[in-house]
Write a protein that holds these residues in place. Structure first.
Motif, PDB file in Angstrom:
ATOM      1  N   ILE A 116       0.833  -1.205   0.000  1.00 42.82           N
ATOM      2  CA  ILE A 116       0.000   0.000   0.000  1.00 42.82           C
ATOM      3  C   ILE A 116       0.865   1.252   0.000  1.00 42.82           C
ATOM      4  O   ILE A 116       0.592   2.219  -0.723  1.00 42.82           O
ATOM      5  CB  ILE A 116      -0.947   0.001   1.212  1.00 42.82           C
ATOM      6  N   ASP A 117       1.939   1.234   0.806  1.00 42.22           N
ATOM      7  CA  ASP A 117       2.842   2.385   0.847  1.00 42.22           C
ATOM      8  C   ASP A 117       3.442   2.656  -0.530  1.00 42.22           C
ATOM      9  O   ASP A 117       3.565   3.819  -0.951  1.00 42.22           O
ATOM     10  CB  ASP A 117       3.971   2.134   1.860  1.00 42.22           C
ATOM     11  N   ALA A 172       9.403  -5.765   3.133  1.00 47.02           N
ATOM     12  CA  ALA A 172       9.474  -4.349   2.751  1.00 47.02           C
ATOM     13  C   ALA A 172       9.592  -4.182   1.237  1.00 47.02           C
ATOM     14  O   ALA A 172       9.157  -3.166   0.679  1.00 47.02           O
ATOM     15  CB  ALA A 172      10.660  -3.674   3.433  1.00 47.02           C
ATOM     16  N   SER A 173      10.153  -5.188   0.554  1.00 44.82           N
ATOM     17  CA  SER A 173      10.366  -5.074  -0.896  1.00 44.82           C
ATOM     18  C   SER A 173       9.056  -5.025  -1.674  1.00 44.82           C
ATOM     19  O   SER A 173       9.056  -4.644  -2.855  1.00 44.82           O
ATOM     20  CB  SER A 173      11.223  -6.242  -1.393  1.00 44.82           C
ATOM     21  N   THR A 174       7.927  -5.389  -1.031  1.00 41.14           N
ATOM     22  CA  THR A 174       6.636  -5.297  -1.731  1.00 41.14           C
ATOM     23  C   THR A 174       6.262  -3.846  -2.026  1.00 41.14           C
ATOM     24  O   THR A 174       5.315  -3.600  -2.783  1.00 41.14           O
ATOM     25  CB  THR A 174       5.504  -5.965  -0.919  1.00 41.14           C
ATOM     26  N   VAL A 175       6.990  -2.896  -1.445  1.00 43.41           N
ATOM     27  CA  VAL A 175       6.757  -1.489  -1.763  1.00 43.41           C
ATOM     28  C   VAL A 175       6.973  -1.248  -3.261  1.00 43.41           C
ATOM     29  O   VAL A 175       6.276  -0.436  -3.886  1.00 43.41           O
ATOM     30  CB  VAL A 175       7.669  -0.573  -0.909  1.00 43.41           C
ATOM     31  N   PHE A 176       7.931  -1.983  -3.860  1.00 45.47           N
ATOM     32  CA  PHE A 176       8.176  -1.858  -5.295  1.00 45.47           C
ATOM     33  C   PHE A 176       7.005  -2.418  -6.109  1.00 45.47           C
ATOM     34  O   PHE A 176       6.680  -1.895  -7.174  1.00 45.47           O
ATOM     35  CB  PHE A 176       9.470  -2.589  -5.679  1.00 45.47           C
ATOM     36  N   ILE A 177       6.369  -3.489  -5.594  1.00 47.40           N
ATOM     37  CA  ILE A 177       5.222  -4.081  -6.290  1.00 47.40           C
ATOM     38  C   ILE A 177       4.060  -3.099  -6.308  1.00 47.40           C
ATOM     39  O   ILE A 177       3.393  -2.919  -7.334  1.00 47.40           O
ATOM     40  CB  ILE A 177       4.812  -5.408  -5.613  1.00 47.40           C
ATOM     41  N   GLY A 178       3.799  -2.454  -5.157  1.00 52.13           N
ATOM     42  CA  GLY A 178       2.722  -1.469  -5.087  1.00 52.13           C
ATOM     43  C   GLY A 178       2.945  -0.322  -6.048  1.00 52.13           C
ATOM     44  O   GLY A 178       2.020   0.117  -6.744  1.00 52.13           O
ATOM     45  N   ALA A 179       4.192   0.163  -6.106  1.00 52.87           N
ATOM     46  CA  ALA A 179       4.506   1.256  -7.024  1.00 52.87           C
ATOM     47  C   ALA A 179       4.360   0.807  -8.478  1.00 52.87           C
ATOM     48  O   ALA A 179       3.826   1.538  -9.321  1.00 52.87           O
ATOM     49  CB  ALA A 179       5.922   1.757  -6.767  1.00 52.87           C
ATOM     50  N   ALA A 180       4.816  -0.421  -8.772  1.00 50.55           N
ATOM     51  CA  ALA A 180       4.736  -0.937 -10.137  1.00 50.55           C
ATOM     52  C   ALA A 180       3.283  -1.114 -10.582  1.00 50.55           C
ATOM     53  O   ALA A 180       2.953  -0.861 -11.745  1.00 50.55           O
ATOM     54  CB  ALA A 180       5.478  -2.272 -10.238  1.00 50.55           C
ATOM     55  N   LEU A 181       2.410  -1.522  -9.665  1.00 51.12           N
ATOM     56  CA  LEU A 181       0.995  -1.684 -10.000  1.00 51.12           C
ATOM     57  C   LEU A 181       0.377  -0.349 -10.412  1.00 51.12           C
ATOM     58  O   LEU A 181      -0.389  -0.280 -11.378  1.00 51.12           O
ATOM     59  CB  LEU A 181       0.230  -2.273  -8.818  1.00 51.12           C
ATOM     60  N   VAL A 182       0.719   0.704  -9.675  1.00 45.06           N
ATOM     61  CA  VAL A 182       0.181   2.025 -10.007  1.00 45.06           C
ATOM     62  C   VAL A 182       0.721   2.502 -11.347  1.00 45.06           C
ATOM     63  O   VAL A 182      -0.019   3.029 -12.193  1.00 45.06           O
ATOM     64  CB  VAL A 182       0.520   3.041  -8.893  1.00 45.06           C
ATOM     65  N   LEU A 183       2.026   2.299 -11.580  1.00 43.72           N
ATOM     66  CA  LEU A 183       2.641   2.776 -12.822  1.00 43.72           C
ATOM     67  C   LEU A 183       2.136   2.011 -14.043  1.00 43.72           C
ATOM     68  O   LEU A 183       1.970   2.587 -15.123  1.00 43.72           O
ATOM     69  CB  LEU A 183       4.163   2.650 -12.729  1.00 43.72           C
ATOM     70  N   SER A 184       1.872   0.720 -13.875  1.00 50.74           N
ATOM     71  CA  SER A 184       1.475  -0.100 -15.021  1.00 50.74           C
ATOM     72  C   SER A 184      -0.031  -0.179 -15.224  1.00 50.74           C
ATOM     73  O   SER A 184      -0.511  -0.285 -16.353  1.00 50.74           O
ATOM     74  CB  SER A 184       2.038  -1.512 -14.887  1.00 50.74           C
TER      75      SER A 184
END
Length: 249
Positions: A116-117, A172-184
């Protein structure tokens, strides 16, 4: 794009702070863990009740969907932990599990929270870089006490300090997944932020009340009980002060 990646990297870096601070305690680690668990209870409850739920309510048109997903969150993590317990009984009869089930529950909630972050960071940067860095600062201030609590919970669940730090970094690395979901998918899919926040709040409340609270040592006198209550209050006050300081900036 690079700013979003760097902001997410900073969030992952903060996940190491819990292990670093606990490492400084050295031989006092095991005697400190029970009190850190009490602090963790305060952090989790304050975060769920005073921040995650209000944010979810602000993102929702009505109250009932948020409360419904909060109950769903409680139920999901209850069933998740019961499933882990069943797996341990069936597959680990000969060998004891490396970590208690509540440690895995805490880890999964932390992973969801960091996802989410990441989504919030990416969304903020897409709107305005200044807003993106302000959001990142708020998340970093929030994550510091949270990561100390998460690491303490994993150690209390039976993980070594080294393993707890590694697992915390992985979550903590799931922060990249959340960001990638928004970008893609940002232009195609609107992430149900209120739903995710409510489910995460349910997970935090479940861990605090049903996993950590029963694991506090039984008070032998009124002094120990008072110290436990004080540690819970310290956790709540600490995270509130950080949020207030951030709000004034």
């Amino acid at each position: 794009m690079l700013q979003i990646v760097f902001a997410c990297f900073l969030v992952c870096l903060v996940s190491l702070s819990g292990g670093l601070l606990l490492r400084l305690f050295g031989s006092l680690l095991h005697s400190v863990i029970p009190w850190l668990l009490a602090v963790a209870i305060g952090v989790l409850l304050a975060d769920a009740l005073f921040h995650l739920l209000p944010e979810a309510l602000a993102s929702s048109a009505t109250v009932w969907p948020v409360l419904s997903w909060l109950v769903v969150g409680l139920g999901v993590f209850f069933l998740f932990e019961r499933g882990l317990n069943w797996q341990h009984r069936v597959f680990h009869r000969a060998y004891p599990p490396a970590m208690a089930s509540f440690g895995w529950v805490s880890l999964s909630v932390d992973a969801l929270h960091n996802l989410i972050d990441g989504a919030l960071i990416a969304t903020s940067f897409l709107l305005d870089p200044a807003l993106g860095w302000a959001t990142t600062l708020a998340i970093l201030l929030h994550e510091l006490p949270q990561e100390i609590s998460d690491t303490a919970i994993l150690v209390a669940a039976g993980a070594s300090l080294k393993k707890a730090v590694g697992l915390n970094l992985l979550a903590a690395s799931t922060v990249f997944i959340g960001a990638a979901l928004v970008l893609s998918l940002g232009q195609i899919l609107t992430l149900p932020v209120a739903t995710l926040l409510a489910i995460t709040a349910g997970g935090f409340i479940y861990i605090a009340l049903f996993d950590l609270l029963p694991r506090l040592q039984r008070p032998v006198n009124i002094r120990v009980l008072g110290l436990q209550i004080s540690c819970v209050a310290v956790g709540m006050v600490f995270i509130e002060v950080l949020h207030l300081l951030n709000a004034h900036h």
